[in-house]
Design a protein around this motif. Structure first.
Motif, mmCIF file in Angstrom:
data_model
loop_
_atom_site.group_PDB
_atom_site.id
_atom_site.type_symbol
_atom_site.label_atom_id
_atom_site.label_comp_id
_atom_site.label_asym_id
_atom_site.label_seq_id
_atom_site.Cartn_x
_atom_site.Cartn_y
_atom_site.Cartn_z
ATOM 1 N N THR A 69 0.822 -1.205 0.000
ATOM 2 C CA THR A 69 0.000 0.000 0.000
ATOM 3 C C THR A 69 0.855 1.253 0.000
ATOM 4 O O THR A 69 0.604 2.186 -0.778
ATOM 5 N N LEU A 70 1.853 1.296 0.869
ATOM 6 C CA LEU A 70 2.687 2.494 0.962
ATOM 7 C C LEU A 70 3.525 2.683 -0.305
ATOM 8 O O LEU A 70 3.731 3.823 -0.750
ATOM 9 N N ASP A 71 3.983 1.587 -0.893
ATOM 10 C CA ASP A 71 4.683 1.696 -2.175
ATOM 11 C C ASP A 71 3.744 2.206 -3.264
ATOM 12 O O ASP A 71 4.140 3.029 -4.105
ATOM 13 N N ASN A 72 2.497 1.736 -3.246
ATOM 14 C CA ASN A 72 1.514 2.199 -4.225
ATOM 15 C C ASN A 72 1.215 3.686 -4.058
ATOM 16 O O ASN A 72 0.992 4.408 -5.043
ATOM 17 N N THR A 73 1.206 4.148 -2.808
ATOM 18 C CA THR A 73 0.978 5.568 -2.560
ATOM 19 C C THR A 73 2.050 6.415 -3.229
ATOM 20 O O THR A 73 1.754 7.438 -3.864
ATOM 21 N N VAL A 74 3.287 5.998 -3.113
ATOM 22 C CA VAL A 74 4.382 6.739 -3.753
ATOM 23 C C VAL A 74 4.243 6.694 -5.272
ATOM 24 O O VAL A 74 4.388 7.720 -5.960
ATOM 25 N N LEU A 104 -9.795 -3.387 0.587
ATOM 26 C CA LEU A 104 -10.331 -3.348 -0.768
ATOM 27 C C LEU A 104 -10.536 -4.767 -1.281
ATOM 28 O O LEU A 104 -9.660 -5.627 -1.161
ATOM 29 N N LEU A 105 -11.704 -4.999 -1.873
ATOM 30 C CA LEU A 105 -12.050 -6.302 -2.417
ATOM 31 C C LEU A 105 -12.114 -6.227 -3.938
ATOM 32 O O LEU A 105 -12.433 -5.176 -4.505
ATOM 33 N N SER A 116 -7.064 -2.636 -8.252
ATOM 34 C CA SER A 116 -5.688 -2.697 -8.741
ATOM 35 C C SER A 116 -5.118 -1.299 -8.911
ATOM 36 O O SER A 116 -5.833 -0.354 -9.265
ATOM 37 N N LEU A 117 -3.833 -1.166 -8.652
ATOM 38 C CA LEU A 117 -3.168 0.118 -8.837
ATOM 39 C C LEU A 117 -3.261 0.555 -10.290
ATOM 40 O O LEU A 117 -3.437 1.750 -10.572
ATOM 41 N N GLU A 118 -3.160 -0.373 -11.216
ATOM 42 C CA GLU A 118 -3.217 -0.028 -12.634
ATOM 43 C C GLU A 118 -4.532 0.646 -12.992
ATOM 44 O O GLU A 118 -4.552 1.621 -13.751
ATOM 45 N N ASP A 119 -5.644 0.143 -12.445
ATOM 46 C CA ASP A 119 -6.940 0.762 -12.724
ATOM 47 C C ASP A 119 -7.043 2.146 -12.091
ATOM 48 O O ASP A 119 -7.678 3.048 -12.657
ATOM 49 N N ARG A 120 -6.447 2.332 -10.931
ATOM 50 C CA ARG A 120 -6.438 3.657 -10.308
ATOM 51 C C ARG A 120 -5.648 4.640 -11.170
ATOM 52 O O ARG A 120 -6.109 5.759 -11.435
ATOM 53 N N LEU A 121 -4.469 4.213 -11.624
ATOM 54 C CA LEU A 121 -3.643 5.096 -12.449
ATOM 55 C C LEU A 121 -4.341 5.433 -13.756
ATOM 56 O O LEU A 121 -4.281 6.578 -14.223
ATOM 57 N N THR A 122 -5.007 4.459 -14.349
ATOM 58 C CA THR A 122 -5.736 4.704 -15.593
ATOM 59 C C THR A 122 -6.828 5.740 -15.388
ATOM 60 O O THR A 122 -7.019 6.642 -16.211
#
Length: 330
Positions: free
Chosen positions: A26-31, A258-259, A314-320
């Motif tokens: 999570t913290l890596d994803n935040t960065v 998150l599910l 997923s982080l990818e969907d957030r970034l998109t």
């Protein structure tokens, strides 16, 4: 009226922990998220103070702000918000004074007065049940003294902190903070991401009662909203079931990790209605659909800034989603 091309776009990251994920992930994803949205041109990146919530990893908010600020270079980093009654004002002034010294002209201090937790956690933090109910203006004034220029004979000073003039925002989900921000001439952020019902009234009170100050000559209103964009409406609505499950589980007193998205939500009619009310300001859809919804929201509210929170598994969907939103402004 503010248009989509004119509104300031910022990001609220609640540091969500995924099911079967880890806090370190999570913290890596935040960065990664912060670095990505900085490159996309977003103005601020805020994190919020929550305690004893299984799906949120931003409890040590000031520490995480420093970590993200050190991994970015231009974007403003701050709190959305620090729950001031949980802390002595001197400690917050020292923390944010340190951050502002390390990262000049990049740190924001958004303040709330809720506990960000339940009653048992309030006790564990040694917070009095009435803290912030009657004395929030006094706590805020004390904090402002520690961040402003030292007064002659001032016996207690924030070192670092004194003289840093860290910008203060008031956050709220009702009319209280809106009116206090107006009276003090401070910027105001409304928490539409979970309490949209009072949005229009709070913004009206803020604008009508605003008094110019040395900080702000005219009102500056920010609106926090959930936004989830995808290539198609169908995929966006499917991804949005992750956020719906989180709010549903919060109502049920279950884990808020998150599910993954689901094809069908397992909820009772009254639960569906309650979740939809909490997420009433949500923007979900393809870019074309989102543009229409955002144009309508901005026409109705006239806010200066949108603070976007995107819950996707997923982080990818957030970034998109953040990329597609940024492209709508171009």
């Amino acid at each position: 009226m503010t248009t989509l091309s004119e509104v300031t776009l910022s990001v609220l990251d609640l540091a969500p922990i995924r099911k079967d994920g880890s806090i370190r992930e999570t913290l890596d994803n935040t960065v990664t998220l912060a670095q990505t949205v900085e490159a996309l041109g977003y103005h601020r990146f805020w994190m919020a103070e929550h305690h004893n919530i299984s799906g949120i990893a931003s409890a040590a908010t000031s520490v995480l702000i420093g970590h993200v600020a050190g991994q970015t270079s231009t974007m403003r980093i701050g709190s959305g918000g620090i729950m001031l009654p949980n802390h002595p004002p001197l400690v917050i002034a020292e923390q944010f004074g340190t951050l502002a010294t390390l990262y000049p002209d990049r740190i924001d201090l958004g303040l709330g007065r809720a506990p960000g937790s339940d009653g048992a956690t309030m006790q564990a933090m040694r917070r009095h049940p009435r803290a912030g109910v009657d004395d929030f203006p006094e706590q805020l004034a004390e904090l402002q003294r520690y961040l402003g220029d030292a007064s002659p004979g001032q016996r207690v000073q924030a070192v670092p902190g004194q003289g840093t003039h860290v910008p203060i925002w008031l956050l709220g989900s009702s009319g209280y903070s809106a009116q206090l921000a107006a009276r003090l001439g401070l910027p105001f952020a409304f928490a539409g991401q979970f309490a949209p019902g009072y949005m229009h009234e709070a913004l009206r009170l803020y604008r009508e009662q605003f008094q110019p100050s040395e900080t702000l000559k005219a009102p500056w209103a920010m609106l926090g909203i959930p936004v989830l964009l995808a290539d198609t409406d169908e995929r966006a609505h499917w991804l949005a079931t992750t956020q719906q499950q989180k709010f549903l589980n919060l109502m049920r007193g279950q884990s808020t990790h998150l599910l993954p998205p689901v094809d069908n939500m397992d909820w009772m009619p009254h639960e569906r209605m309650a979740v939809q009310q909490n997420l009433g300001a949500t923007i979900v859809g393809s870019p074309d659909t989102a543009r229409q919804q955002l144009d309508r929201l901005l026409e109705e509210t006239g806010v200066n800034e949108l603070m976007i929170n995107t819950d996707a598994y997923s982080l990818e969907d957030r970034l998109t989603s953040y990329r597609l939103l940024a492209e709508l402004q171009q």
